[in-house]
Design a protein around this motif. Structure first.
Motif, short mmCIF file in Angstrom:
data_model
loop_
_atom_site.label_atom_id
_atom_site.label_comp_id
_atom_site.label_asym_id
_atom_site.label_seq_id
_atom_site.Cartn_x
_atom_site.Cartn_y
_atom_site.Cartn_z
N ILE A 1 0.86 -1.19 0.00
CA ILE A 1 0.00 0.00 0.00
C ILE A 1 0.89 1.23 0.00
O ILE A 1 1.79 1.36 0.84
CB ILE A 1 -0.91 0.03 1.24
CG1 ILE A 1 -1.70 -1.28 1.36
CG2 ILE A 1 -1.86 1.22 1.18
CD1 ILE A 1 -2.45 -1.43 2.67
N ARG A 2 0.66 2.13 -0.92
CA ARG A 2 1.48 3.34 -1.02
C ARG A 2 1.38 4.17 0.26
O ARG A 2 0.31 4.23 0.88
CB ARG A 2 1.03 4.19 -2.21
CG ARG A 2 1.16 3.52 -3.57
CD ARG A 2 0.82 4.50 -4.67
NE ARG A 2 1.76 5.60 -4.69
CZ ARG A 2 2.84 5.66 -5.48
NH1 ARG A 2 3.09 4.68 -6.33
NH2 ARG A 2 3.65 6.69 -5.45
N ILE A 3 2.48 4.83 0.63
CA ILE A 3 2.47 5.65 1.84
C ILE A 3 1.46 6.78 1.73
O ILE A 3 0.81 7.15 2.72
CB ILE A 3 3.89 6.21 2.13
CG1 ILE A 3 3.91 7.01 3.44
CG2 ILE A 3 4.38 7.06 0.97
CD1 ILE A 3 3.52 6.22 4.67
N GLU A 4 1.26 7.32 0.52
CA GLU A 4 0.28 8.38 0.35
C GLU A 4 -1.12 7.90 0.74
O GLU A 4 -1.88 8.60 1.40
CB GLU A 4 0.26 8.88 -1.11
CG GLU A 4 1.59 9.40 -1.61
CD GLU A 4 2.35 8.35 -2.40
OE1 GLU A 4 3.04 8.72 -3.36
OE2 GLU A 4 2.25 7.16 -2.04
N ALA A 5 -1.44 6.67 0.31
CA ALA A 5 -2.75 6.09 0.62
C ALA A 5 -2.87 5.80 2.10
O ALA A 5 -3.93 5.97 2.71
CB ALA A 5 -2.97 4.82 -0.20
N ARG A 6 -1.78 5.36 2.72
CA ARG A 6 -1.81 5.06 4.17
C ARG A 6 -2.07 6.33 4.98
O ARG A 6 -2.74 6.30 6.01
CB ARG A 6 -0.50 4.40 4.59
CG ARG A 6 -0.41 2.92 4.22
CD ARG A 6 0.90 2.33 4.67
NE ARG A 6 1.90 2.35 3.61
CZ ARG A 6 3.21 2.27 3.81
NH1 ARG A 6 3.69 2.20 5.05
NH2 ARG A 6 4.04 2.27 2.80
N ILE A 7 -1.51 7.44 4.52
CA ILE A 7 -1.74 8.72 5.21
C ILE A 7 -3.20 9.15 5.04
O ILE A 7 -3.87 9.54 6.01
CB ILE A 7 -0.78 9.79 4.66
CG1 ILE A 7 0.65 9.49 5.11
CG2 ILE A 7 -1.21 11.19 5.12
CD1 ILE A 7 1.70 10.39 4.48
N ILE A 8 -3.70 9.09 3.81
CA ILE A 8 -5.08 9.50 3.55
C ILE A 8 -6.06 8.60 4.28
O ILE A 8 -7.10 9.07 4.77
CB ILE A 8 -5.35 9.50 2.03
CG1 ILE A 8 -4.52 10.60 1.36
CG2 ILE A 8 -6.84 9.71 1.73
CD1 ILE A 8 -4.54 10.57 -0.16
N THR A 9 -5.75 7.32 4.39
CA THR A 9 -6.62 6.38 5.12
C THR A 9 -6.85 6.84 6.55
O THR A 9 -7.98 6.88 7.04
CB THR A 9 -5.99 4.98 5.12
OG1 THR A 9 -6.00 4.46 3.79
CG2 THR A 9 -6.77 4.03 6.03
N VAL A 10 -5.78 7.18 7.24
CA VAL A 10 -5.89 7.62 8.64
C VAL A 10 -6.69 8.92 8.72
O VAL A 10 -7.60 9.06 9.56
CB VAL A 10 -4.49 7.79 9.26
CG1 VAL A 10 -4.59 8.50 10.62
CG2 VAL A 10 -3.81 6.44 9.42
N ALA A 11 -6.39 9.87 7.85
CA ALA A 11 -7.11 11.14 7.87
C ALA A 11 -8.59 10.95 7.54
O ALA A 11 -9.46 11.59 8.13
CB ALA A 11 -6.48 12.10 6.85
#
Length: 331
Positions: free
Chosen positions: A268-278
């Motif tokens: 999972i891309r780090i960008e997606a992991r950040i957006i997931t949490v937000a």
């Protein structure tokens, strides 16, 4: 080396190097590696800077008011001294004698042989390029805002959701990457992807999006398709970042329990992991057609409890730090 000798050597070097570059269109400077004083400059340099050759010979590159810290500039020079075969290319800003500033691209290299040892700086005025980039950026921003508004037009109950997710995602990314210019592209990709992460909901019937009670299995399945639908919508749109793929992944979970592809961990891309949490924090702390807000405490409790399982542990920790420091949604 003596000033007369060094000047003659510089003039010889300029003549030789002049055979491979159109001197009438680019600025070209030679300067001493130790004192940094200019030894020679071509006509393009004197015409664009406004300084005479005699004036330049009393100056250094920093006297052209490079928009660069002296320490950073000296680090660049030291790297080149260690590896004379290498070169550095960077963008900065020069200020002419009359005080007008202009953006430039600098190609810097140490020219060293048995006859001379001088820094060669080829400077390109990139004013027109910057204007074109700004025009493209304005057009791109207009496209992003238009696409983002598609979801809000169909789902007024969650108006502002994507903007708020983008605000928090960027706050997390800036702290995670120390707001370093080196990572400005990844931060910008996160901002844009977060603004568009729910665009696939534009393909979901409005009556489902605005239903004031919990969805049945079929309706829930249709909503879950929004990640894949978003990918299909965005994959044909040119972005300088992998926006479609980030949007595709924003409902994946570290343990593989997410959707639509069941990706795990670093797949999972780090960008997606950040957006997931937000996305989780914003959704749980906001009102929805079928429930009242669960509150920020519940939202943060969710990401804490499932840190390392569903959500990236480092991203969760940074998110908590952001809120501890007083982060609030603006919109």
């Amino acid at each position: 080396m003596g000033s007369v000798k060094s000047r003659r050597i510089a003039e010889m070097a300029l003549k030789r190097l002049g055979s491979v570059i159109d001197l009438s269109f680019n600025e070209m400077y030679l300067f001493d590696p130790d004192s940094l004083r200019f030894l020679q400059a071509n006509r393009g340099a004197t015409e664009n800077s406004g300084y005479t050759l005699d004036e330049l010979r009393k100056m250094t590159p920093l006297d052209l008011q490079l928009k660069m810290d002296r320490g950073v500039f000296e680090e660049v020079l030291n790297r080149l001294k260690k590896d004379p075969m290498s070169y550095e290319v960077f963008e900065t800003e020069h200020v002419r004698k009359d005080g007008t500033a202009y953006p430039v691209e600098v190609r810097l290299q140490l020219h060293e042989d048995e006859y001379e040892r001088v820094f060669v700086a080829i400077v390109l005025d990139i004013t027109e390029r910057k204007r074109s980039e700004e025009s493209v950026q304005r057009s791109l921003e207009s496209l992003i805002n238009t696409l983002s508004s598609l979801v809000e037009a169909r789902d007024p109950y969650t108006s502002g959701h994507q903007k708020r997710v983008s605000e928090l995602s960027v706050a997390i990314a800036r702290r995670l990457y120390s707001d370093n210019d080196k990572y400005k592209d990844i931060i910008e990709s996160i901002r844009v992807a977060a603004l568009l992460h729910d665009i696939g909901k534009s393909a979901v019937p409005t009556e489902i999006l605005t239903k004031p009670v919990r969805l049945n299995d079929l309706e829930y399945h249709l909503v879950r398709e929004h990640s894949a639908k978003g990918y299909e919508i965005l994959k044909g749109v040119y972005f300088p970042w992998p926006i479609a793929e980030i949007v595709f992944q924003h409902h994946e979970r570290l343990d593989g329990s997410g959707y639509p592809r069941g990706l795990k961990g670093d797949d999972i891309r780090i960008e997606a992991r950040i957006i997931t949490v937000a996305d989780v924090v914003e959704a749980m702390s906001s009102h929805r057609p079928y429930r009242a807000s669960l509150g920020m405490d519940k939202a943060l409790e969710e990401i804490i409890q499932n840190s390392g399982k569903y959500y990236d542990r480092k991203v969760v920790n940074v998110c908590l730090e952001v809120f501890d420091e007083g982060f609030e949604f603006k919109s």
